[in-house]
Write a protein that holds these residues in place. Structure first.
Motif, mmCIF file in Angstrom:
data_model
loop_
_atom_site.group_PDB
_atom_site.id
_atom_site.type_symbol
_atom_site.label_atom_id
_atom_site.label_comp_id
_atom_site.label_asym_id
_atom_site.label_seq_id
_atom_site.Cartn_x
_atom_site.Cartn_y
_atom_site.Cartn_z
ATOM 1 N N THR A 104 -25.584 14.486 -21.292
ATOM 2 C CA THR A 104 -26.139 14.322 -20.041
ATOM 3 C C THR A 104 -25.920 12.882 -19.596
ATOM 4 O O THR A 104 -25.047 12.628 -18.715
ATOM 5 N N TRP A 105 -26.780 11.888 -19.614
ATOM 6 C CA TRP A 105 -26.761 10.695 -19.365
ATOM 7 C C TRP A 105 -26.419 9.565 -20.150
ATOM 8 O O TRP A 105 -26.368 8.266 -19.552
ATOM 9 N N ARG A 108 -23.920 6.983 -18.728
ATOM 10 C CA ARG A 108 -24.415 6.003 -17.726
ATOM 11 C C ARG A 108 -25.149 4.732 -18.469
ATOM 12 O O ARG A 108 -25.168 3.781 -18.113
ATOM 13 N N VAL A 290 -32.576 4.981 -16.319
ATOM 14 C CA VAL A 290 -31.326 5.794 -16.191
ATOM 15 C C VAL A 290 -31.621 7.157 -16.226
ATOM 16 O O VAL A 290 -31.249 7.968 -15.389
ATOM 17 N N ALA A 291 -32.490 7.550 -16.963
ATOM 18 C CA ALA A 291 -33.094 8.992 -17.335
ATOM 19 C C ALA A 291 -33.841 9.548 -16.113
ATOM 20 O O ALA A 291 -33.818 10.705 -15.776
ATOM 21 N N SER A 293 -33.183 8.698 -12.811
ATOM 22 C CA SER A 293 -32.343 8.942 -11.843
ATOM 23 C C SER A 293 -31.891 10.390 -11.664
ATOM 24 O O SER A 293 -31.523 10.889 -12.660
ATOM 25 N N GLU A 295 -29.074 11.507 -10.424
ATOM 26 C CA GLU A 295 -27.597 11.587 -10.425
ATOM 27 C C GLU A 295 -27.169 12.310 -11.333
ATOM 28 O O GLU A 295 -25.984 13.070 -11.161
ATOM 29 N N TRP A 296 -27.459 12.405 -12.779
ATOM 30 C CA TRP A 296 -26.859 12.882 -13.815
ATOM 31 C C TRP A 296 -27.116 14.463 -13.881
ATOM 32 O O TRP A 296 -26.439 15.429 -14.514
ATOM 33 N N ARG A 297 -28.175 14.653 -13.132
ATOM 34 C CA ARG A 297 -28.589 16.233 -12.879
ATOM 35 C C ARG A 297 -27.409 16.940 -11.972
ATOM 36 O O ARG A 297 -27.719 18.434 -11.848
#
Length: 298
Positions: A104-105, A108, A290-291, A293, A295-297
């Motif tokens: 997932t992230w 990033r 980061v988690a 955010s 964006e990663w989803r």
């Protein structure tokens, strides 16, 4: 006056009970640790450790020194946090990561670490959460992104994210259109996380309450293998949709909409609270950003 580096080595030797483990923690050699401890003993004119076959134990004088060493290290950490910039941090972060985060992230996070802390190297170990919890307690890891929180003394947990579990299968499996009941799902093997993980336990408990025949459950420590097995139609994967987004978009897999809902998996950034844990704490805060955010989803 004892050097701060020597006091730090002394602290970790006392905390870990081993010259070898202290050497690994301090990224140095075991003879170098032994030399530092011997120099401290010469300086103070007292034995600080009782040497044993595979470990060491503090003497009375060693216990006295430990309190002072901890205070010195805490003061240094406070000073660095107040005065120094992130770019001055140096060292190696031993990071444990759940494979769900890898898919997932994590990339990033690594990119953000490289930008914020260019003097820090990250050693990554991908493992299941119970193993990472034990590694944190043994001080073999500095930080772990795992299924948490871990409610044990000495461990700090920062919330990261939650991911949903779903029933995911190859389109060619004969499940029919629309909502699928649990009995129809259980005609096929279920493929999910290892037996000693929270997702597996939750799944077993839910199925046990269904009064249906016991399912065929295939557990696997490799998320990539679970995805491959689901794609090949060997069974139905019980995994987060986020880790197979491309397969879902391309039609290689689909989310089944059954009546029983599955619980979310919550992840935390967990580290052992100790003097000099500034790097782990800073990385945990960055991971939390980061988690959080969206964006990663997407």
């Amino acid at each position: 006056m004892a050097e701060l580096r020597s006091l730090e080595i002394f602290y970790w030797t006392a905390s870990l009970g081993s010259f070898r483990k202290a050497a690994d923690r301090m990224n140095t050699s075991q003879p170098a640790v032994s030399q530092r401890i011997a120099a401290l003993e010469d300086e103070f004119g007292a034995r600080l450790f009782e040497r044993r076959a595979r470990s060491v134990a503090l003497t009375a004088k060693g216990r006295d020194l430990l309190g002072y060493a901890e205070r010195f290290l805490l003061l240094r950490a406070e000073m660095m946090q107040a005065v120094a910039g992130p770019g001055t941090m140096r060292g190696v972060l031993r990071l444990g990561v759940s494979e769900t985060i890898v898919h997932t992230w994590l990339m990033r996070f690594i990119a953000r670490m490289n930008e914020a802390y260019p003097g820090v190297s990250v050693d990554i170990a991908v493992d299941i959460s119970p193993n990472m919890r034990d590694a944190l307690l043994d001080r073999d890891l500095d930080l772990a992104f795992l299924v948490g929180p871990i409610t044990m003394p000495g461990l700090v947990n920062l919330p990261l994210c939650s991911v949903s579990l779903a029933w995911i299968a190859a389109p060619h499996l004969d499940l029919g259109p629309g909502e699928v009941d649990l009995a129809s799902l259980l005609r096929f093997p279920l493929i999910t996380y290892p037996k000693n993980t929270n997702p597996y336990v939750c799944l077993r408990e839910m199925l046990a309450q269904s009064n249906l025949p016991p399912p065929r459950l295939h557990s696997n420590a490799s998320l990539s293998t679970i995805v491959r097995m689901a794609r090949e139609g060997i069974g139905i994967g019980v995994i987060p949709p986020e880790v197979v987004r491309r397969d879902l978009e391309e039609g290689a897999l689909r989310v089944i909409a059954p009546a029983p809902a599955l619980p979310d998996i919550g992840f935390t950034a967990t580290y052992a609270s100790a003097p000099g844990d500034g790097l782990a704490a800073a990385a945990a805060r960055l991971a939390s950003e980061v988690a959080a955010s969206p964006e990663w989803r997407q």
